[in-house]
Scaffold this active site. Structure first.
Site, PDB file in Angstrom:
ATOM      1  NE  ARG A   1      -6.740   2.403   4.341  1.00 34.49           N
ATOM      2  CZ  ARG A   1      -7.011   2.422   3.045  1.00 34.49           C
ATOM      3  NH1 ARG A   1      -6.526   3.367   2.267  1.00 34.49           N
ATOM      4  NH2 ARG A   1      -7.745   1.458   2.516  1.00 34.49           N
TER       5      ARG A   1
ATOM      6  CE  LYS B   1      -3.700  -0.528   2.211  1.00 35.23           C
ATOM      7  NZ  LYS B   1      -4.564  -0.850   3.364  1.00 35.23           N
TER       8      LYS B   1
ATOM      9  CB  SER C   1      12.410 -42.829 -10.901  1.00 34.54           C
ATOM     10  OG  SER C   1      11.173 -42.172 -10.756  1.00 34.54           O
TER      11      SER C   1
ATOM     12  CB  CYS D   1       7.692 -41.620 -10.234  1.00 34.37           C
ATOM     13  SG  CYS D   1       8.531 -42.695  -9.049  1.00 34.37           S
TER      14      CYS D   1
ATOM     15  N   GLY E   1      -8.472  -7.289   4.409  1.00 35.91           N
ATOM     16  CA  GLY E   1      -9.285  -7.410   5.603  1.00 35.91           C
ATOM     17  C   GLY E   1      -8.661  -8.160   6.754  1.00 35.91           C
TER      18      GLY E   1
ATOM     19  CE1 TYR F   1      10.534 -39.510 -14.916  1.00 36.11           C
ATOM     20  CE2 TYR F   1      12.681 -39.610 -15.965  1.00 36.11           C
ATOM     21  CZ  TYR F   1      11.703 -40.187 -15.165  1.00 36.11           C
ATOM     22  OH  TYR F   1      11.903 -41.420 -14.601  1.00 36.11           O
TER      23      TYR F   1
ATOM     24  CG  HIS G   1     -14.020  -9.802   3.934  1.00 36.50           C
ATOM     25  ND1 HIS G   1     -14.455 -11.090   4.229  1.00 36.50           N
ATOM     26  CD2 HIS G   1     -12.761  -9.716   4.412  1.00 36.50           C
ATOM     27  CE1 HIS G   1     -13.511 -11.728   4.875  1.00 36.50           C
ATOM     28  NE2 HIS G   1     -12.470 -10.925   5.003  1.00 36.50           N
TER      29      HIS G   1
ATOM     30  CG  MET H   1      -2.823  -7.582   9.100  1.00 37.94           C
ATOM     31  SD  MET H   1      -1.093  -7.239   8.763  1.00 37.94           S
ATOM     32  CE  MET H   1      -1.180  -6.637   7.085  1.00 37.94           C
TER      33      MET H   1
ATOM     34  NE  ARG I   1      -5.877  -4.607  -3.278  1.00 34.35           N
ATOM     35  CZ  ARG I   1      -6.446  -4.742  -2.099  1.00 34.35           C
ATOM     36  NH1 ARG I   1      -5.740  -4.627  -1.001  1.00 34.35           N
ATOM     37  NH2 ARG I   1      -7.737  -4.999  -1.995  1.00 34.35           N
TER      38      ARG I   1
END
Length: 915
Positions: A108, A39, A799, A867, A117, A887, A468, A119, A352
């Site tokens: 704020r 902010k 693997s 895997c 919402g 992979y 909210h 804090m 934001r």
């Protein structure tokens, strides 16, 4: 601040010399989010752009960290705040809380990452019994002044002094009832003055002190409250949910107040530069006349669509649209904007990069590419695997016979079905009992976060796309419908009345569609997502009737596939799963579990093998199993022709193929009591007892079975080799890889490999077909990882079986611990996420890296894969890319997610290299 933790508390707070803890809005920029929070950094950026931002200053996250570490604010902070406050007062021509011409400020929170919402915020600081009169004279409006004062006492009492907010809400409702009005804007100055008196009595009774009349005390206490809110329960829960680090701290923004509650020519709103639900361009947002910002996000009064501002105040509307375009072009992304209009003057309070739904994320990324604002590499970073997974969820069948009972605002898409519950406690309780629930509220607030996480979806009768409920649901990828005004929600009686008078009681099943905003009674059937249909080849991108979302997904996936280094294979045990995986983009099979082939009608053959008393009986059982195994492998090689197929030899304990010991004991006992023949059941019971182990996952399984049961592994190897030869004779291209499970020492692998090589040679001689079958092993034991250099001498590939490796590294039994204490570990912050969901980089991950490095030092061409289920986890895929694996392998439906994240990992590492 960790280097100061050994100092006494007071010295910690004083030890940070020469550090600047407060920045004016004119001093920062958007790149200082670590220091100024999101902010504060963006307020500074808008100030730099020349946009109308009320003057103010930001207290840094570093100050918060000192406070949280030591329990005291830095010694220099008060003087820095005083200096910036004086400068602010000079600029505004007012003094904080002075009786005749008061300066009022907001305090704020503002962390690096958006936590809507979670804090604390306090508005109108500086008002007191004296200055409220000055504010009324200054504004020429008694009602406005007393409304602002009651808001301050209400927010300060709840946020700073810990008074139960319901007490203020009840008092406000009583005042409206006494006046016979329904909304707070209809209360007059005299009513609000009485309400202030009542609010102050509530503070005195509940907090044990008077509401502070000193404006500087108000501000200092509010700053501390914001710092403290970083470690509030709801903030910690949200951070765990969103995987936000707990040591960042929050900044605090002190901003001169501008007022949207000065009458009909004033108001407050939230705007998006694009629709955060769909991604479409247009005018999106909410506006509320004669209100302060908290009224919009709290959803306590229903807003009007932002487009209506054009009729209410065209000058401000046109100016806002211009600013929205400026901000989107500057940030090159969807922007979420908070604004206030004070008697026709537009002020920007926040911007934001906006939270968005999964579908919007893909659409916006491709739109911005087409507009030339970002390139494809950046577009790939604007989406993620979790969002793609959401898009693959089913949606409601539009052709089904349904009973629609309401419609609200489509705030966050998805098809959610569950039992209606009317408070968070019940949502959590029922969810933990296995019930699917829909949380129904008039509006949600931060205290509802537990229930929102537990619920399948959220339904509110108030609020809009910026309430909210909407913002938090979008952030969590949770289905949400807001502002369904025709639904009358009675949380005290735990019921909802729908048009026509039908009552939905708690426990009744409802369905909500977050894409259309529709609400239905009962369970609505679902159909596959168009994104899944695209991956399965039933919907083609680029076609005239192609879904816009499908087209966006197609473009992003194509780029991810071009960029990624990691290949993506499937965990598949039969031809059907293999074909589906191939349609989803699999580049082979990374794990075929052969034990799944021994179930069903083959179980009797396995029982005979286990019960065999002689070598002849055992060989006969293996002889009967061989053609069945061969047929399985022929089908797999056909489905995956030209791609590698890694086949794991039998892994689980043999007793898993036998009947349950209790059930079998009962059968034997009954047979004996009835004097019925039971010789076979008795032999089975004896075998079950013989094979019973206290810790079967650490017992006779994997390579150990192949070494102690002659012929078992060689039968499987022969079936693989013969199937490969048959497929090759049919002009196919089988690429079999034989994987030995649970190896802990190279000697085990050498013995099995020698036998396997001999069998392959015999099949080659018998068929005249040259077979190139590679043989490797699973690394799923810590000892295997630690001796990888030796094991690589006998293995052509590794693997990593990260499921078992996680169990053995942690000493966990997955089947037991997840249900018994993982919830407590997650709540206490011991885990940020289950180590079975995302790889434990510090423990398990360090073994993976060490084994990969050591294995390749022995055998440079060693192929490396994974895997375990981590192969389809987005965060884990990035780790495997960094670890240098070739992979990942995962279940078929997670293949698109792994492909996307492999591409993102490659572009992120490119960016790191460039930096």
């Amino acid at each position: 601040m960790s280097e100061n933790k050994d100092l006494p508390v007071t010295e910690q707070a004083a030890s940070v010399e020469g550090v600047k803890f407060v920045y004016d809005f004119t001093e920062g920029n958007k790149d200082l989010k670590d220091l100024l929070g999101g902010k504060g950094a963006n307020l500074a950026e808008m100030t730099n752009l020349g946009l109308p931002v009320p003057p103010g200053f930001t207290i840094t996250t570093e100050a918060c960290k000192v406070y949280l570490d030591s329990g005291e604010e830095p010694a220099a902070l008060r003087d820095e705040v005083s200096a910036h406050l004086v400068a602010l007062e000079d600029r505004m021509g007012k003094k904080l809380g002075q009786p005749d011409n008061p300066l009022l400020v907001s305090v704020r929170s503002g962390a690096k990452f958006s936590m809507p919402g979670m804090m604390d915020t306090v508005l109108n600081i500086g008002l007191s019994d004296k200055s409220v009169q000055g504010l009324a004279a200054q504004a020429g409006d008694d009602r406005f002044a007393w409304d602002s004062y009651r808001r301050l006492i209400q927010m300060f009492g709840k946020t700073v002094l810990g008074v139960d907010g319901e007490l203020f809400e009840d008092a406000l409702e009583s005042a409206k009832a006494a006046k016979k009005v329904t909304v707070d804007t209809e209360l007059e100055a005299a009513d609000l003055k009485k309400l202030v008196t009542r609010f102050k009595k509530i503070v005195k009774t509940e907090a044990g002190r008077d509401f502070p009349q000193d404006p500087r005390e108000q501000m200092d206490l509010a700053i501390k409250a914001v710092f403290d809110s970083w470690n509030g329960d709801r903030a910690k829960l949200y951070r765990r949910q969103e995987r936000i680090p707990g040591d960042l701290g929050t900044a605090v923004n002190v901003c001169s107040m501008v007022f949207g509650n000065l009458g009909p020519d004033s108001g407050t709103g939230v705007a998006f530069t694009r629709d955060p639900a769909s991604g479409h361009q247009g005018v999106y947002g909410d506006y509320l006349q004669n209100a302060q910002g908290e009224d919009v996000v709290a959803g306590i009064r229903n807003t009007v669509p932002l487009a209506e501002l054009e009729q209410i105040d065209k000058k401000s509307y046109d100016q806002l649209l211009g600013i929205m375009e400026t901000l989107e072009n500057h940030y090159k992304d969807l922007c979420d904007i908070e604004f206030t209009i004070e008697r026709g003057q537009l002020w920007m309070l926040q911007t934001r990069v906006g939270k968005r739904t999964a579908g919007a994320a893909f659409r916006i990324a491709t739109q911005l590419v087409d507009q030339g604002l970002i390139d494809e590499t950046e577009a790939l970073q604007r989406v993620n695997g979790a969002q793609l997974a959401q898009l693959m969820f089913p949606r409601f069948d539009e052709d089904a016979k349904v009973e629609k009972v309401g419609r609200g605002i489509a705030a966050s898409p998805g098809a959610a079905v569950g039992k209606a519950v009317f408070d968070s406690y019940t949502a959590v309780k029922w969810s933990r009992s296995g019930e699917k629930v829909i949380l129904v509220r008039r509006e949600t607030n931060p205290d509802d976060l537990d229930g929102m996480i537990a619920a399948e979806g959220i339904l509110t009768s108030r609020g809009g796309k910026t309430s909210h409920a909407a913002v938090v649901a979008r952030g969590m990828g949770k289905t949400c419908v807001c502002g369904a005004e025709e639904l009358e929600v009675d949380t005290k009686r735990r019921r909802m009345t729908v048009p026509g008078g039908h009552v939905v009681e708690e426990g009744d099943v409802i369905s909500i569609d977050g894409s259309s905003g529709k609400v239905y009674l009962g369970e609505v059937p679902v159909v596959p997502s168009p994104v899944v249909e695209y991956f399965e080849g039933r919907m083609h991108a680029g076609a005239d009737d192609a879904d816009e979302l499908v087209e966006a997904v197609h473009r992003i996936m194509a780029f991810a596939d071009r960029k990624r280094r990691l290949r993506v294979r499937a965990n598949a045990d039969n031809a059907e799963d293999a074909l589906r995986a191939r349609r989803f983009g699999a580049q082979g099979i990374g794990l075929c579990r052969t034990e799944h082939m021994f179930l069903g009608d083959r179980r009797e053959l396995v029982e005979r093998l286990i019960l065999a008393d002689t070598e002849t009986e055992r060989e006969e059982s293996l002889k009967q199993l061989l053609p069945l195994q061969k047929k399985d492998f022929v089908e797999l090689f056909e489905a995956m022709d030209g791609l590698p197929v890694t086949i794991r030899l039998l892994d689980p304990p043999l007793h898993e193929f036998l009947p349950d010991i209790t059930e079998l004991s009962v059968r034997v006992a009954l047979a004996e009591s009835r004097q019925e023949p039971h010789e076979n059941e008795l032999r089975l019971l004896q075998a079950v007892h013989r094979l019973h182990e206290q810790n079967p996952m650490l017992g006779l399984r994997g390579v150990r079975l192949g070494l102690v049961i002659p012929g078992l592994f060689t039968m499987q190897v022969r079936a693989i080799a013969e199937a490969a030869a048959e497929r090759k004779n049919a002009k196919g291209d089988p690429r079999a890889e034989i994987m030995i499970p649970l190896v802990g020492t190279v000697q085990e692998l050498e013995i099995v490999r020698e036998e396997a090589d001999q069998v392959v040679a015999e099949v080659e001689a018998a068929t005249g077909v040259s077979l190139k079958l590679s043989i490797g092993t699973m690394i799923e034991l810590p000892r295997a990882a630690l001796t990888a250099a030796q094991i690589a001498e006998a293995a052509e590939f590794f693997s990593f079986g990260t499921n078992d490796l996680t169990q053995t590294v942690w000493g966990f039994s997955r089947d037991d611990v997840e249900a018994s204490f993982f919830t407590a570990y997650l709540e206490k912050g011991i885990f940020g996420v289950s180590p079975f969901e995302t790889i434990d980089k510090d423990g398990v991950g360090s073994l993976v890296k060490a084994a990969a490095k050591a294995g390749r030092e022995t055998r440079p061409d060693l192929k490396l894969g994974v895997c375990g289920e981590h192969g389809g986890d987005p965060e884990s895929v990035h780790f495997f890319h960094e670890a240098g694996l070739d992979y990942v392998s995962c279940s078929p439906f997670r293949i698109p997610v792994a492909r996307l994240e492999a591409g993102r990992a490659a572009t992120q590492s490119e960016g790191s290299d460039h930096r």
